[in-house]
Design a protein around this motif. Structure first.
Motif, short mmCIF file in Angstrom:
data_model
loop_
_atom_site.label_atom_id
_atom_site.label_comp_id
_atom_site.label_asym_id
_atom_site.label_seq_id
_atom_site.Cartn_x
_atom_site.Cartn_y
_atom_site.Cartn_z
N VAL A 5 -12.67 -75.13 71.31
CA VAL A 5 -11.87 -74.79 70.31
C VAL A 5 -10.67 -75.88 70.02
CG1 VAL A 5 -10.41 -73.01 69.41
CG2 VAL A 5 -12.39 -72.58 71.02
N GLY A 6 -10.47 -76.24 68.81
CA GLY A 6 -9.46 -77.32 68.43
C GLY A 6 -10.05 -78.39 68.73
N THR A 7 -11.38 -78.87 68.40
CA THR A 7 -12.09 -80.03 69.04
C THR A 7 -11.77 -81.31 68.19
OG1 THR A 7 -14.30 -80.76 69.61
CG2 THR A 7 -13.89 -79.75 67.45
N ALA A 8 -11.04 -81.19 67.26
CA ALA A 8 -10.79 -82.69 66.21
C ALA A 8 -12.05 -83.37 66.31
CB ALA A 8 -9.68 -83.14 66.91
N ARG A 43 -2.30 -82.06 56.60
CA ARG A 43 -2.58 -82.60 57.84
C ARG A 43 -2.08 -81.53 59.14
NH1 ARG A 43 -5.20 -87.10 58.22
NH2 ARG A 43 -5.44 -88.51 56.60
N ILE A 44 -2.66 -81.49 60.07
CA ILE A 44 -2.38 -80.99 61.49
C ILE A 44 -2.32 -81.91 62.68
CG2 ILE A 44 -2.91 -78.55 60.81
CD1 ILE A 44 -5.63 -79.07 62.34
N THR A 45 -1.70 -82.00 63.60
CA THR A 45 -1.64 -82.69 64.59
C THR A 45 -2.94 -82.37 65.47
OG1 THR A 45 -0.58 -80.94 66.11
CG2 THR A 45 0.82 -82.85 65.24
N GLN A 46 -3.85 -83.42 65.74
CA GLN A 46 -5.03 -83.39 66.28
C GLN A 46 -5.08 -84.70 67.42
OE1 GLN A 46 -6.96 -83.24 62.09
NE2 GLN A 46 -8.80 -81.84 63.43
N VAL A 73 -15.78 -71.89 77.61
CA VAL A 73 -15.22 -72.09 76.42
C VAL A 73 -13.54 -72.93 76.72
CG1 VAL A 73 -13.82 -71.03 74.41
CG2 VAL A 73 -16.03 -70.11 74.94
N PHE A 74 -13.12 -73.86 76.12
CA PHE A 74 -12.09 -74.47 76.62
C PHE A 74 -11.06 -74.89 75.34
CE2 PHE A 74 -14.97 -77.93 76.18
CZ PHE A 74 -14.15 -79.11 75.90
N HIS A 75 -9.77 -75.22 75.58
CA HIS A 75 -9.11 -75.72 74.64
C HIS A 75 -7.81 -76.23 75.20
CE1 HIS A 75 -6.52 -71.97 75.16
NE2 HIS A 75 -7.90 -71.31 75.09
N VAL A 105 -24.04 -81.43 81.78
CA VAL A 105 -23.69 -80.81 80.40
C VAL A 105 -25.03 -80.64 79.64
CG1 VAL A 105 -22.53 -80.90 78.38
CG2 VAL A 105 -21.41 -81.65 80.39
N ALA A 106 -25.57 -79.57 79.40
CA ALA A 106 -26.69 -78.96 78.86
C ALA A 106 -26.62 -78.97 77.30
CB ALA A 106 -27.40 -77.96 79.19
N TRP A 107 -25.27 -78.62 77.01
CA TRP A 107 -25.07 -78.40 75.32
C TRP A 107 -23.44 -78.47 75.19
CZ3 TRP A 107 -22.37 -74.24 73.03
CH2 TRP A 107 -22.74 -73.95 71.88
N ARG A 108 -23.31 -79.14 73.97
CA ARG A 108 -21.66 -79.21 73.78
C ARG A 108 -21.52 -79.03 72.23
NH1 ARG A 108 -21.04 -84.26 76.93
NH2 ARG A 108 -23.32 -84.08 77.45
N ALA A 109 -20.51 -78.39 71.71
CA ALA A 109 -20.04 -77.85 70.40
C ALA A 109 -18.76 -77.68 70.32
CB ALA A 109 -21.02 -76.87 70.17
N GLY A 110 -18.12 -78.17 69.11
CA GLY A 110 -16.79 -78.06 69.14
C GLY A 110 -16.49 -77.12 67.53
N LEU A 111 -15.37 -76.50 67.73
CA LEU A 111 -14.90 -75.73 66.52
C LEU A 111 -13.57 -76.18 66.17
CD1 LEU A 111 -15.27 -72.97 65.07
CD2 LEU A 111 -14.29 -71.81 66.84
#
Length: 311
Positions: free
Chosen positions: A116-119, A87-90, A236-238, A161-167
């Motif tokens: 980025v790092g969206t959990a 596991r990782i801290t999310q 892009v945010f984190h 917000v027109a679009w949202r995605a997580g990595l």
């Protein structure tokens, strides 16, 4: 930094005044030779206090009493070690959106958000939460995110917000009870308001599931960003993510994100992303730095509870 000093610093700089349980427990671990020796058997990135405490709580272990915590950890070390390694801290803290909002609201609308790092993607819904900066309330639905803001006027609008995605290396499914239980285990014991907030944000994310991509932040960033719609400002945010990324890999990510059109918002510790000429933080507690496109703007607290603007 030794393992002992890591736990002592966590207790003094992060938990003090916020979680007496974790302050007491982390300081006890810092002097517990048996637990320190066990932690020394796992990779350095897997020794961090939030991860150990979260794994123990996820497994049903006690955290109110250091002696009981010691006994449980030693007796159940194989299961705890497995949890640490896999596991990782999310900490998918929706409250951090209160730190992002002043910047998001100032950018050309609409926005294409890429976290980025969206959990589980709870940070991808800043337009669906309410915000309270002192006496200023913004929004009409969703959980209320409280933030003590100094040095700047509170934002006056929500983002479009027109679009949202997580990595993420390991994206979580907010509708999966085990994934939700892991997120709850990462919330500090006394913070019932954060557990309530998590559950309310989970309802929103389940009703409006964003696109979550499993992958490395350097390998998948550009292909994912390329999917953002034309006419929307890419952001892009984190937040509290890059400390888990090796330094060379972190530098490669920064080089990539600087090449993208749009904007880059970072909320990271000042020893993770460094900036010249930072003013002193408001106090001795641990603070992160909010930055836009590499320019530092404000000191922030870890769960979004406070922000001191200095730009």
């Amino acid at each position: 930094m030794t393992i002992a000093s890591m736990y002592a610093e966590f207790g003094i700089r992060e938990a003090r005044g916020i979680s007496p349980t974790y302050e007491r427990l982390s300081l006890a671990v810092s002097g517990d030779e048996e637990i320190l020796a066990l932690l020394d058997t796992v990779p350095a990135a897997k020794r961090q206090p939030n991860l150990l405490l979260g794994v123990v709580r996820f497994l049903g272990g006690p955290v109110d009493d250091p002696a009981a915590f010691h006994d449980f950890t030693v007796a159940n070390w194989p299961a705890i070690e497995a949890g640490l390694r896999t596991r990782i801290t999310q900490t998918n803290e929706a409250g951090r959106c209160a730190l992002l909002l002043p910047v998001l609201a100032s950018l050309p609308q609409p926005l294409a958000l890429l976290e980025v790092g969206t959990a589980a993607g709870l940070g991808l819904h800043p337009d669906r939460y309410c915000y309270r900066y002192g006496g200023h309330l913004l929004g009409s639905s969703g959980p209320v995110l409280d933030c003590a803001l100094t040095g700047a006027a509170p934002p006056t609008r929500l983002p479009e917000v027109a679009w949202r995605a997580g990595l993420d290396l390991n994206p979580l499914d907010i509708t999966n009870p085990a994934d939700l239980a892991w997120l709850e285990a990462l919330i500090w014991p006394e913070h019932s308001y954060r557990r309530d907030r998590l559950r309310a944000a989970a309802v929103i994310a389940a009703a409006h599931p964003p696109m979550l991509i499993r992958g490395d932040l350097t390998e998948e960033l550009l292909p994912l960003a390329a999917q953002a719609p034309a006419g929307a400002t890419l952001v892009v945010f984190h937040s509290s993510v890059l400390y888990q990324v090796p330094e060379a890999h972190r530098a490669a990510f920064v080089d990539l994100v600087r090449e993208l059109p749009g904007h880059w918002i970072a909320v990271e510790a000042p020893d993770v992303l460094t900036y010249e000429g930072l003013p002193p933080p408001p106090d001795q507690a641990l603070h992160n730095v909010l930055a836009l496109d590499g320019t530092p703007l404000a000191w922030t607290r870890a769960h979004g509870q406070a922000m001191a603007w200095f730009a």
